[in-house]
Design a protein around this motif. Structure first.
Motif, mmCIF file in Angstrom:
data_model
loop_
_atom_site.group_PDB
_atom_site.id
_atom_site.type_symbol
_atom_site.label_atom_id
_atom_site.label_comp_id
_atom_site.label_asym_id
_atom_site.label_seq_id
_atom_site.Cartn_x
_atom_site.Cartn_y
_atom_site.Cartn_z
ATOM 1 N N ASP A 165 0.847 -1.194 0.000
ATOM 2 C CA ASP A 165 0.000 0.000 0.000
ATOM 3 C C ASP A 165 0.887 1.251 0.000
ATOM 4 O OD1 ASP A 165 1.055 -0.038 2.544
ATOM 5 O OD2 ASP A 165 -0.867 0.063 3.576
ATOM 6 N N SER A 166 2.179 1.061 -0.219
ATOM 7 C CA SER A 166 3.141 2.152 -0.222
ATOM 8 C C SER A 166 3.018 2.949 -1.520
ATOM 9 C CB SER A 166 4.563 1.600 -0.091
ATOM 10 O OG SER A 166 5.500 2.593 -0.439
ATOM 11 N N GLU A 167 2.659 4.216 -1.403
ATOM 12 C CA GLU A 167 2.554 5.066 -2.595
ATOM 13 C C GLU A 167 3.904 5.165 -3.303
ATOM 14 O OE1 GLU A 167 1.542 7.314 -5.734
ATOM 15 O OE2 GLU A 167 0.240 6.110 -4.457
ATOM 16 N N LEU A 170 4.097 2.007 -5.386
ATOM 17 C CA LEU A 170 3.055 2.082 -6.410
ATOM 18 C C LEU A 170 3.406 3.092 -7.501
ATOM 19 C CD1 LEU A 170 -0.070 1.840 -4.094
ATOM 20 C CD2 LEU A 170 0.833 0.057 -5.615
ATOM 21 N N ARG A 171 4.007 4.223 -7.118
ATOM 22 C CA ARG A 171 4.414 5.224 -8.107
ATOM 23 C C ARG A 171 5.438 4.632 -9.073
ATOM 24 N NH1 ARG A 171 6.142 8.975 -4.852
ATOM 25 N NH2 ARG A 171 8.305 8.316 -4.967
ATOM 26 N N MET A 172 6.416 3.900 -8.549
ATOM 27 C CA MET A 172 7.421 3.298 -9.431
ATOM 28 C C MET A 172 6.792 2.243 -10.338
ATOM 29 S SD MET A 172 10.964 3.224 -7.248
ATOM 30 C CE MET A 172 10.336 2.343 -5.821
ATOM 31 N N LEU A 173 5.830 1.500 -9.809
ATOM 32 C CA LEU A 173 5.144 0.497 -10.628
ATOM 33 C C LEU A 173 4.342 1.134 -11.761
ATOM 34 C CD1 LEU A 173 3.992 -1.894 -7.782
ATOM 35 C CD2 LEU A 173 5.539 -2.494 -9.668
ATOM 36 N N ARG A 174 3.862 2.355 -11.561
ATOM 37 C CA ARG A 174 3.097 3.052 -12.601
ATOM 38 C C ARG A 174 3.981 3.652 -13.689
ATOM 39 N NH1 ARG A 174 0.123 4.984 -7.975
ATOM 40 N NH2 ARG A 174 1.338 6.917 -8.011
ATOM 41 N N LYS A 175 5.242 3.836 -13.392
ATOM 42 C CA LYS A 175 6.126 4.476 -14.369
ATOM 43 C C LYS A 175 6.395 3.526 -15.538
ATOM 44 C CE LYS A 175 8.376 7.732 -11.307
ATOM 45 N NZ LYS A 175 9.639 8.344 -10.907
ATOM 46 N N LYS A 176 6.359 4.078 -16.717
ATOM 47 C CA LYS A 176 6.667 3.307 -17.930
ATOM 48 C C LYS A 176 8.165 3.114 -17.998
ATOM 49 C CE LYS A 176 5.761 1.649 -22.059
ATOM 50 N NZ LYS A 176 5.588 0.243 -22.099
#
Length: 179
Positions: A165-167, A170-176
């Motif tokens: 639940d770590s933003e 999650l932010r790194m996972l969203r990066k292309k």
């Protein structure tokens, strides 16, 4: 001055969102303010380096289960006086995973995060100004052993999202991720 290369990298970094932008600016201010920002003896906080490791096909990410924090995270750790934070990220990733095939992708920073590390024994709560770099590793290479972690595993992006639940993660996972 040994802080200037990091300040330049931070100024050239393109944050993913307003939160990362604010953390990047806070990190620049911190590095400019504290000449000893790379030393863990600076008890209000210090610069750390991390490796976001992807498989060659970019379909998998490598996470470690951190023993002390009991969370799935990217490999990384303290600079211990070394201002070459990319080298710190590589060293920590090699120590924590045992991987020898790590190859840095791109010349810039992948992600910037500022997060609190809780009080532990006689070390007060403090901030980590974490500079993350992108690496690729051979998906088939065997892992080594580290007493700092309880598990190392490749995960699909979707599976990794379900583990945290770590933003920050999650932010790194969203990066292309591109070459």
């Amino acid at each position: 001055m040994h802080r200037e290369p990091l300040i330049t990298l931070l100024q050239e970094h393109t944050p993913a969102d307003a939160t990362e932008q604010a953390m990047t600016q806070a990190t620049i201010a911190f590095v400019r303010t504290y000449p000893n920002c790379f030393d863990r003896s600076l008890l209000i906080g210090h610069v750390t380096g991390s490796a976001w490791i992807v498989s060659p096909d970019r379909e998998q990410v490598l996470l470690i289960h951190h023993r002390k924090l009991d969370r799935w995270l990217q490999p990384g750790g303290h600079a211990d006086g070394d201002p070459d934070v990319a080298a710190v990220a590589l060293r920590e990733a090699q120590e924590e995973t045992g991987l020898t095939s790590l190859k840095r992708i791109g010349a810039g920073i992948f992600d910037v995060d500022v997060h609190e590390i809780p009080l532990r024994k006689n070390v007060p709560a403090h901030l980590h100004y974490d500079i993350r770099f992108l690496f690729e590793a051979d998906f088939m290479e065997a892992f080594g052993n580290s007493n700092e972690i309880t598990n190392i595993q490749w995960f699909s992006v979707e599976k990794a999202k379900s583990l945290t639940d770590s933003e920050s993660i999650l932010r790194m996972l969203r990066k292309k991720v591109v070459n």
